[in-house]
Scaffold this motif. Structure first.
Motif, PDB file in Angstrom:
ATOM      1  N   THR A 268      -1.746   9.274   4.206  1.00 45.47           N
ATOM      2  CA  THR A 268      -1.261   7.902   4.035  1.00 45.47           C
ATOM      3  C   THR A 268       0.086   7.717   4.725  1.00 45.47           C
ATOM      4  N   GLN A 269       0.972   8.681   4.563  1.00 45.20           N
ATOM      5  CA  GLN A 269       2.280   8.595   5.214  1.00 45.20           C
ATOM      6  C   GLN A 269       2.141   8.566   6.726  1.00 45.20           C
TER       7      GLN A 269
ATOM      8  N   GLY B  52       7.149   3.851  -3.756  1.00 43.14           N
ATOM      9  CA  GLY B  52       6.671   5.031  -3.046  1.00 43.14           C
ATOM     10  C   GLY B  52       6.442   6.266  -3.898  1.00 43.14           C
TER      11      GLY B  52
ATOM     12  N   GLY C  52       6.261   4.940   3.365  1.00 44.71           N
ATOM     13  CA  GLY C  52       5.711   6.252   3.677  1.00 44.71           C
ATOM     14  C   GLY C  52       6.622   7.379   3.236  1.00 44.71           C
ATOM     15  N   ASP C  53       7.920   7.234   3.508  1.00 48.90           N
ATOM     16  CA  ASP C  53       8.876   8.274   3.102  1.00 48.90           C
ATOM     17  C   ASP C  53       8.982   8.362   1.581  1.00 48.90           C
TER      18      ASP C  53
ATOM     19  N   ILE D 268       6.525   7.829  -0.528  1.00 51.10           N
ATOM     20  CA  ILE D 268       5.351   8.600  -0.953  1.00 51.10           C
ATOM     21  C   ILE D 268       5.640  10.093  -0.841  1.00 51.10           C
TER      22      ILE D 268
ATOM     23  N   SER E   9       8.157   2.136   7.024  1.00 49.99           N
ATOM     24  CA  SER E   9       8.536   3.546   7.097  1.00 49.99           C
ATOM     25  C   SER E   9       9.061   4.041   5.756  1.00 49.99           C
TER      26      SER E   9
ATOM     27  N   LEU F 209       1.161   5.006   7.740  1.00 47.34           N
ATOM     28  CA  LEU F 209       2.291   4.078   7.609  1.00 47.34           C
ATOM     29  C   LEU F 209       3.331   4.329   8.695  1.00 47.34           C
ATOM     30  N   SER F 210       3.561   5.584   9.030  1.00 49.82           N
ATOM     31  CA  SER F 210       4.524   5.909  10.085  1.00 49.82           C
ATOM     32  C   SER F 210       4.056   5.374  11.428  1.00 49.82           C
TER      33      SER F 210
ATOM     34  N   ASN G  11      10.890   2.684  -0.936  1.00 50.60           N
ATOM     35  CA  ASN G  11      11.153   4.115  -0.873  1.00 50.60           C
ATOM     36  C   ASN G  11      11.382   4.706  -2.254  1.00 50.60           C
TER      37      ASN G  11
END
Length: 416
Positions: free
Chosen positions: A178-179, A160, A29-30, A32, A26, A182-183, A156
């Motif tokens: 992409t996020q 990211g 993703g965050d 990014i 997570s 990943l989430s 992160n």
């Protein structure tokens, strides 16, 4: 397996490993989105006020619904909250990706999406933050928080943002798709975390405001936690003012491109890794009150240095030093709070801390947008320096309330 045991000690159990894995995925993703979000807004408008407003809308939900999120966390199954809310975030990200690809995205829609994502994140993060003390023994909370922080730093903050900036350069929709992927993976991983029974059987007639009041009362009566909340609130006003226009400061004032802007968080993370790696060494030599005071001075001088410099490598060095301070503070604050707060109140006390933290960010970001619009991009940093200097003097004596014996108890758990 030896590497896995070193990073995620077997004694902490399989639920801890699944929780950390979900958190790390997570966080990537965050991370990014940390770079891609401001770049998306900046591609739609050149107004410093609207750029700062985007940051405000991401922080505002925590102040508005943060206390409610704490009540929900303490009343309901915490894993289920994370699964449902993060699942909804995946859907919103997919819609955002589609609007970008079809050319229908407007600045209003982008800002509205950030508000929705920020609201969902409040509920998910509050619930997830209470899961660690449920699966890790009290004496190992320092280890657990270090591992969570390591993922926050490396994925992160370090990996990211530059990845998000690079993906944005490929296409503005790419980082958000992409996020979303990943989430979705993070949701799958968190479903494997087994938690002990914890959902409260809410008595008939129980009112939300009574639960919220219980969380406030506990925080106010506990000197260490009360001081941490007060400190983060005051210093996030100045931090929020400066960081709300960071994308414009980096690209226009320092002359960095999109990838260079993404590297700022990488330098902050490098400093953070040094800070967290040195945490045990620091707590053996300094009291936490001393560490906090030094950190607040560092934060004050960070704003002054950034206001004065136009040299990118100087600014990057300043960001790295700031990162060391920020993550030492974060590790300390989380561990002290998790050890002090009873399980039944973790959500509500955590939400009080969240509201204090984000309340400062919201106030600061609003000020930062106005200051930058009227007096230029360095004005928020000058405000941050002056305000931080005043806050240091005002809050200096309050740090004595963070009991030395409680903070010393953090030290043994920082060992692997």
């Amino acid at each position: 397996m030896r590497l896995v045991d070193l990073v995620l000690p077997e004694r902490l159990g399989r639920p801890f490993r699944w929780l950390v894995a979900s958190s790390w995925v997570s966080n990537l993703g965050d991370g990014i989105a940390l770079a891609a979000g401001p770049l998306l807004v900046a591609s739609l408008t050149s107004s410093p006020f609207l750029v700062a407003l985007a940051a405000t809308l991401q922080w505002l939900p925590a102040m508005v619904v943060g206390l409610l999120a704490g009540v929900v966390t303490d009343r309901r199954d915490r894993r289920r909250i994370v699964v449902l809310v993060d699942g909804a975030r995946v859907g919103v990200l997919l819609v955002l990706t589609a609007t970008i690809l079809t050319g229908h995205l407007t600045i209003g829609l982008a800002l509205g999406t950030m508000l929705v994502l920020g609201t969902a994140e409040v509920f998910a993060d509050n619930a997830q933050s209470t899961m660690l003390p449920m699966v890790v023994p009290r004496q190992d909370l320092g280890v657990g928080n270090q591992r969570i922080q390591t993922g926050l730093l490396t994925l992160n903050q370090m990996a990211g943002p530059p990845l998000g900036a690079a993906l944005f350069a490929l296409g503005s929709a790419v980082p958000f798709g992409t996020q979303a992927a990943l989430s979705a993976l993070a949701v799958g991983l968190v479903t494997k975390v087994a938690l002990p029974p914890h959902a409260t059987d809410t008595p008939a007639g129980a009112r939300i405001h009574q639960d919220i009041a219980d969380g406030f009362r506990w925080t106010v009566r506990h000197p260490a936690v009360r001081t941490l909340v007060l400190t983060i609130f005051t210093f996030n006003i100045t931090f929020g003012a400066a960081w709300s226009v960071l994308v414009l400061y980096a690209t226009e004032h320092l002359g960095l491109g999109a990838v260079g802007y993404g590297l700022i968080t990488t330098f902050i993370a490098v400093g953070g890794l040094v800070g967290t790696a040195s945490y045990g060494w620091l707590t053996r030599r300094l009291t936490l009150g001393q560490i906090m005071r030094i950190g607040l001075v560092i934060e004050t001088l960070t704003h002054l240095s950034l206001a004065l410099t136009t040299v990118p490598w100087v600014a990057m060095t300043v960001f790295a030093v700031f990162g060391a301070h920020a993550f030492v503070w974060g590790t300390t604050s989380a561990t002290v709070r998790q050890r002090a707060v009873p399980t039944r109140l973790q959500g509500r006390v955590g939400s009080v801390n969240l509201v204090g933290s984000t309340g400062g960010l919201v106030l600061g970001s609003l000020l930062g947008g106005v200051l930058a619009q009227r007096w230029g991009l360095t004005a928020p940093f000058w405000f941050a320096f002056g305000g931080s200097a005043v806050f240091v003097v005002a809050i200096w004596g309050q740090l004595r309330h963070v009991a030395h014996d409680e903070l010393r108890d953090v030290e043994p758990s920082t060992a692997v």
